[in-house]
Scaffold this motif. Structure first.
Motif, mmCIF file in Angstrom:
data_model
loop_
_atom_site.group_PDB
_atom_site.id
_atom_site.type_symbol
_atom_site.label_atom_id
_atom_site.label_comp_id
_atom_site.label_asym_id
_atom_site.label_seq_id
_atom_site.Cartn_x
_atom_site.Cartn_y
_atom_site.Cartn_z
ATOM 1 N N ALA A 1 0.807 -1.219 0.000
ATOM 2 C CA ALA A 1 0.000 0.000 0.000
ATOM 3 C C ALA A 1 0.839 1.267 0.000
ATOM 4 C CB ALA A 1 -0.938 0.000 1.206
ATOM 5 N N MET A 2 2.119 1.163 0.301
ATOM 6 C CA MET A 2 2.981 2.340 0.296
ATOM 7 C C MET A 2 3.249 2.851 -1.128
ATOM 8 S SD MET A 2 3.660 3.166 3.439
ATOM 9 C CE MET A 2 1.921 2.768 3.638
ATOM 10 N N TYR A 3 3.017 2.018 -2.132
ATOM 11 C CA TYR A 3 3.322 2.396 -3.509
ATOM 12 C C TYR A 3 2.389 3.474 -4.058
ATOM 13 C CZ TYR A 3 6.713 -1.382 -4.345
ATOM 14 O OH TYR A 3 7.826 -2.181 -4.316
ATOM 15 N N ASP A 4 1.224 3.622 -3.465
ATOM 16 C CA ASP A 4 0.231 4.529 -4.044
ATOM 17 C C ASP A 4 -0.573 5.177 -2.929
ATOM 18 O OD1 ASP A 4 -1.737 5.818 -5.460
ATOM 19 O OD2 ASP A 4 -2.290 4.096 -6.684
ATOM 20 N N LYS A 5 -0.531 6.508 -2.868
ATOM 21 C CA LYS A 5 -1.277 7.231 -1.839
ATOM 22 C C LYS A 5 -2.762 6.917 -1.918
ATOM 23 C CE LYS A 5 -1.878 11.857 0.147
ATOM 24 N NZ LYS A 5 -1.506 13.296 0.034
ATOM 25 N N VAL B 1 12.763 11.306 -13.697
ATOM 26 C CA VAL B 1 11.703 11.791 -12.816
ATOM 27 C C VAL B 1 11.866 11.164 -11.435
ATOM 28 C CG1 VAL B 1 9.221 12.144 -12.559
ATOM 29 C CG2 VAL B 1 10.215 11.839 -14.851
ATOM 30 N N GLY B 2 11.835 12.009 -10.403
ATOM 31 C CA GLY B 2 11.920 11.527 -9.031
ATOM 32 C C GLY B 2 10.805 12.074 -8.179
ATOM 33 N N THR B 3 10.241 11.215 -7.313
ATOM 34 C CA THR B 3 9.203 11.610 -6.369
ATOM 35 C C THR B 3 9.821 11.728 -4.980
ATOM 36 O OG1 THR B 3 7.474 10.534 -7.678
ATOM 37 C CG2 THR B 3 6.982 10.944 -5.355
ATOM 38 N N THR B 4 9.567 12.822 -4.279
ATOM 39 C CA THR B 4 10.307 13.122 -3.050
ATOM 40 C C THR B 4 10.078 12.110 -1.934
ATOM 41 O OG1 THR B 4 8.531 14.630 -2.366
ATOM 42 C CG2 THR B 4 10.439 15.606 -3.493
ATOM 43 N N ARG B 5 8.885 11.501 -1.873
ATOM 44 C CA ARG B 5 8.616 10.507 -0.815
ATOM 45 C C ARG B 5 8.286 9.154 -1.428
ATOM 46 N NH1 ARG B 5 6.667 15.296 0.516
ATOM 47 N NH2 ARG B 5 4.533 14.881 -0.152
ATOM 48 N N ASP B 6 9.030 8.812 -2.467
ATOM 49 C CA ASP B 6 8.867 7.525 -3.140
ATOM 50 C C ASP B 6 9.404 6.417 -2.232
ATOM 51 O OD1 ASP B 6 9.319 5.205 -4.852
ATOM 52 O OD2 ASP B 6 9.111 6.557 -6.554
ATOM 53 N N PRO B 7 8.609 5.365 -1.957
ATOM 54 C CA PRO B 7 9.081 4.313 -1.058
ATOM 55 C C PRO B 7 10.092 3.370 -1.681
ATOM 56 C CG PRO B 7 6.911 3.762 -1.904
ATOM 57 C CD PRO B 7 7.215 5.144 -2.387
ATOM 58 N N ALA B 8 9.908 3.028 -2.953
ATOM 59 C CA ALA B 8 10.700 1.967 -3.582
ATOM 60 C C ALA B 8 11.947 2.479 -4.275
ATOM 61 C CB ALA B 8 9.836 1.199 -4.575
ATOM 62 N N LEU C 1 16.634 16.428 -14.618
ATOM 63 C CA LEU C 1 15.863 15.999 -13.455
ATOM 64 C C LEU C 1 14.536 16.737 -13.390
ATOM 65 C CD1 LEU C 1 15.661 14.390 -10.802
ATOM 66 C CD2 LEU C 1 16.794 16.320 -9.664
ATOM 67 N N LEU C 2 13.459 15.984 -13.264
ATOM 68 C CA LEU C 2 12.115 16.514 -13.078
ATOM 69 C C LEU C 2 11.607 15.974 -11.747
ATOM 70 C CD1 LEU C 2 9.524 17.952 -14.099
ATOM 71 C CD2 LEU C 2 8.945 15.821 -15.309
ATOM 72 N N THR C 3 11.247 16.865 -10.829
ATOM 73 C CA THR C 3 10.904 16.470 -9.466
ATOM 74 C C THR C 3 9.410 16.585 -9.207
ATOM 75 O OG1 THR C 3 13.060 17.151 -8.612
ATOM 76 C CG2 THR C 3 11.261 17.007 -7.022
ATOM 77 N N TYR C 4 8.844 15.531 -8.596
ATOM 78 C CA TYR C 4 7.464 15.573 -8.117
ATOM 79 C C TYR C 4 7.494 15.574 -6.596
ATOM 80 C CZ TYR C 4 2.730 13.948 -6.987
ATOM 81 O OH TYR C 4 1.462 13.829 -6.462
ATOM 82 N N ASP C 5 7.045 16.648 -5.982
ATOM 83 C CA ASP C 5 6.986 16.748 -4.522
ATOM 84 C C ASP C 5 5.690 16.081 -4.077
ATOM 85 O OD1 ASP C 5 7.148 17.341 -1.877
ATOM 86 O OD2 ASP C 5 7.013 19.516 -2.100
ATOM 87 N N GLY C 6 5.805 14.787 -3.750
ATOM 88 C CA GLY C 6 4.596 14.061 -3.406
ATOM 89 C C GLY C 6 4.884 12.683 -2.851
ATOM 90 N N ASP C 7 3.816 11.903 -2.714
ATOM 91 C CA ASP C 7 3.892 10.565 -2.142
ATOM 92 C C ASP C 7 3.665 9.523 -3.230
ATOM 93 O OD1 ASP C 7 3.960 11.079 0.902
ATOM 94 O OD2 ASP C 7 2.269 12.320 0.240
ATOM 95 N N GLY C 8 4.093 8.292 -2.923
ATOM 96 C CA GLY C 8 3.853 7.184 -3.829
ATOM 97 C C GLY C 8 5.014 6.936 -4.769
ATOM 98 N N HIS C 9 4.874 5.871 -5.533
ATOM 99 C CA HIS C 9 5.938 5.397 -6.408
ATOM 100 C C HIS C 9 5.671 5.827 -7.843
ATOM 101 C CE1 HIS C 9 9.147 3.020 -7.898
ATOM 102 N NE2 HIS C 9 8.443 1.991 -8.290
ATOM 103 N N THR C 10 6.609 6.576 -8.415
ATOM 104 C CA THR C 10 6.560 7.163 -9.767
ATOM 105 C C THR C 10 5.628 8.367 -9.781
ATOM 106 O OG1 THR C 10 4.795 5.805 -10.766
ATOM 107 C CG2 THR C 10 7.038 4.892 -10.768
#
Length: 510
Positions: free
Chosen positions: A330-334, A446-453, A471-480
């Motif tokens: 469940a950590m993969y997707d908010k 592309v990187g997500t700031t709180r990506d678990p995996a 580098l393109l940054t997504y400030d958020g939760d989840g994977h990708t």
């Protein structure tokens, strides 16, 4: 909880619910990006590059399928062949066709063909699908491409239930025996294939596919482990790279141990974000006092499962390892957080069915008890691409403080999960090294700031390694990040795919 380097997009992880690099002889392709890529080898491979595919309708309306041939061993191109399953959905128009867009959802072990049919071929932005033929190839050893097979379904059930937080020498032996049984099963059922499922070989297959499709340049969107595959391709064939997007990036310069340790910290970051959200909810099953208290409550719940697994309404009970895997899934997707809250609420009141369902989605276990070959291919590729993180239980025990510091709740289990390649029947042929891809066209990372995996720092590292990384940054939760609700991310990637303009270096989105 065999989560070592099991890296898939969140869409791929939950497809099952809604509908983790070892060795060979000197004949292996190895990890040297330049090996076998010269004109002489290209001539030896001509029969593969010049093949014509027999496309035919398959399954879902609008999709076509074919089988592409590649050498089993690139060092022996005149030897045995392997058939690779490929699929496409032609550009719908309007607008000028831009060629083919190859997609890969990660894994290693995720079926790209299934991903194309269930998501990318129908869910990618309409303007992208209008101008690209959407295409996919199951990598060697995966799904329809001569899949690696290791265990019976009943054996796999037992494997997923093994205690991965051993409390005494007897439990350590049980865990190592499970890894040995898994490895022996793979060797027994797939001995000739195991030395030839490396990421390098899969990337070389991609270049044959590019040529067979009639494309001068490869355009590609790879997610999660697919970013490692894409970076490997760009390093091998920088002059053949077109518009490349690597979403949820890996860092190819890391050792297997560092990958596991940093991924452990990534899951901790993701859980902390979930906990901060949960304690704000009136009915948070982990309490409402603080995120730290919520983490302690979850850890206590896992310890309770270790002592007494929960009933699930079926013959299988929820063990600590299955419960932990369910939370990690469940950590993969908010978007899965409400489902996790409900599953934890049920678990804490004595019903493990919902957490078991989450775990089954992660392992791609169907309701009738059948497993896909995801976990078998995952181990086969991971154990071939890099030397094992640990080679003995003693090494794991020495590393436990570092893993538990990285994650008090997941660290112990993820440390022991990192032992799985220690008993693999073939030696690792790859090694950790930066991906430079000198001379390649711009590559969007592309990187997500709180990506678990795939922790955000991996995206930062890969973008800096690549000669043309952006580098393109997504400030958020989840994977990708692509297709996950951020108009800023989607616009930046769509613009790049459609007109070739990459985002400005350092662009950040929410």
């Amino acid at each position: 909880m065999d989560t070592r380097r099991l890296l898939r997009t969140s869409a791929a992880v939950f497809a099952a619910a809604g509908l983790l690099l070892s060795g060979c002889s000197s004949s292996s392709s190895g990890s040297d990006p330049s090996r076998g890529a010269g004109p002489a080898n290209r001539e030896a491979l001509a029969r593969y590059y010049d093949q014509k595919l027999d496309w035919h309708a398959c399954g879902t309306s609008g999709f076509q399928c074919a089988t592409m041939k590649a050498p089993l061993d690139y060092a022996k191109p005149d030897g045995a062949q392997i058939g690779l399953a490929v699929s496409r959905k032609k550009a719908t128009g309007p607008g000028k066709r831009l060629g083919s867009l190859l997609v890969n959802p990660g894994g290693p072990g995720g079926s790209a063909v299934d991903y194309l049919r269930s998501y990318a071929g129908i869910g990618y932005p309409a303007q992208v699908r209008a101008r690209y033929d959407m295409v996919a190839m199951d990598p060697r050893g995966v799904a329809r491409s001569r899949p690696v097979d290791c265990l019976t379904n009943r054996q796999m059930d037992a494997y997923t239930e093994v205690d991965q937080t051993p409390d005494d020498p007897r439990e350590v032996t049980a865990l190592t025996d499970a890894y040995k049984t898994f490895a022996h099963g793979c060797e027994t059922r797939a001995a000739k294939l195991l030395p030839h499922v490396s990421t390098v070989e899969a990337a070389r297959d991609m270049d044959i596919f590019r040529q067979v499709l009639g494309d001068k340049k490869l355009s590609y969107v790879g997610a999660s482990y697919g970013t490692f595959l894409g970076a490997t391709y760009a390093d091998l064939y920088p002059k053949n790279t077109g518009r490349i997007v690597l979403d949820g990036a890996m860092n190819p310069a890391l050792s297997s141990r560092d990958i596991n340790l940093q991924q452990t910290a990534g899951f901790e970051t993701a859980f902390e974000s979930f906990a901060r959200d949960c304690v704000k909810q009136a009915q948070c099953p982990l309490g409402t006092s603080s995120p730290r208290a919520a983490e302690n409550r979850l850890k206590a719940f896992f310890e309770q499962l270790d002592r007494r697994p929960l009933p699930t309404g079926q013959s299988r009970r929820l063990t600590e390892s299955l419960g932990t895997t369910g939370v990690i899934a469940a950590m993969y997707d908010k978007g899965s957080w409400p489902q996790l809250r409900q599953a934890l609420r049920s678990g804490l009141t004595g019903d493990g069915a919902m957490l078991l369902a989450l775990s089954d989605s992660y392992y791609e276990r169907s309701q009738n008890g059948d497993y896909s070959n995801l976990m078998y291919a995952n181990a086969a590729v991971n154990c071939l691409d890099l030397p094992p993180a640990f080679t003995s239980p003693q090494q794991v025990e020495a590393a436990l403080p570092a893993f538990e510091k990285a994650s008090p709740v997941f660290g112990e289990g993820l440390a022991w999960a990192s032992l799985n390649c220690a008993y693999w029947p073939t030696r690792a042929t790859g090694s950790a090294h930066p991906a430079k891809a000198e001379g390649a066209a711009p590559i969007v990372v592309v990187g997500t700031t709180r990506d678990p995996a795939t922790p955000y720092r991996w995206a930062q590292a890969l973008a800096s390694q690549l000669d043309s990384g952006r580098l393109l940054t997504y400030d958020g939760d989840g994977h990708t990040a692509y297709g996950r609700g951020s108009a800023c991310i989607d616009t930046a990637i769509n613009t790049y795919l459609l007109d070739g303009t990459p985002p400005k270096t350092g662009k950040k989105c929410t």
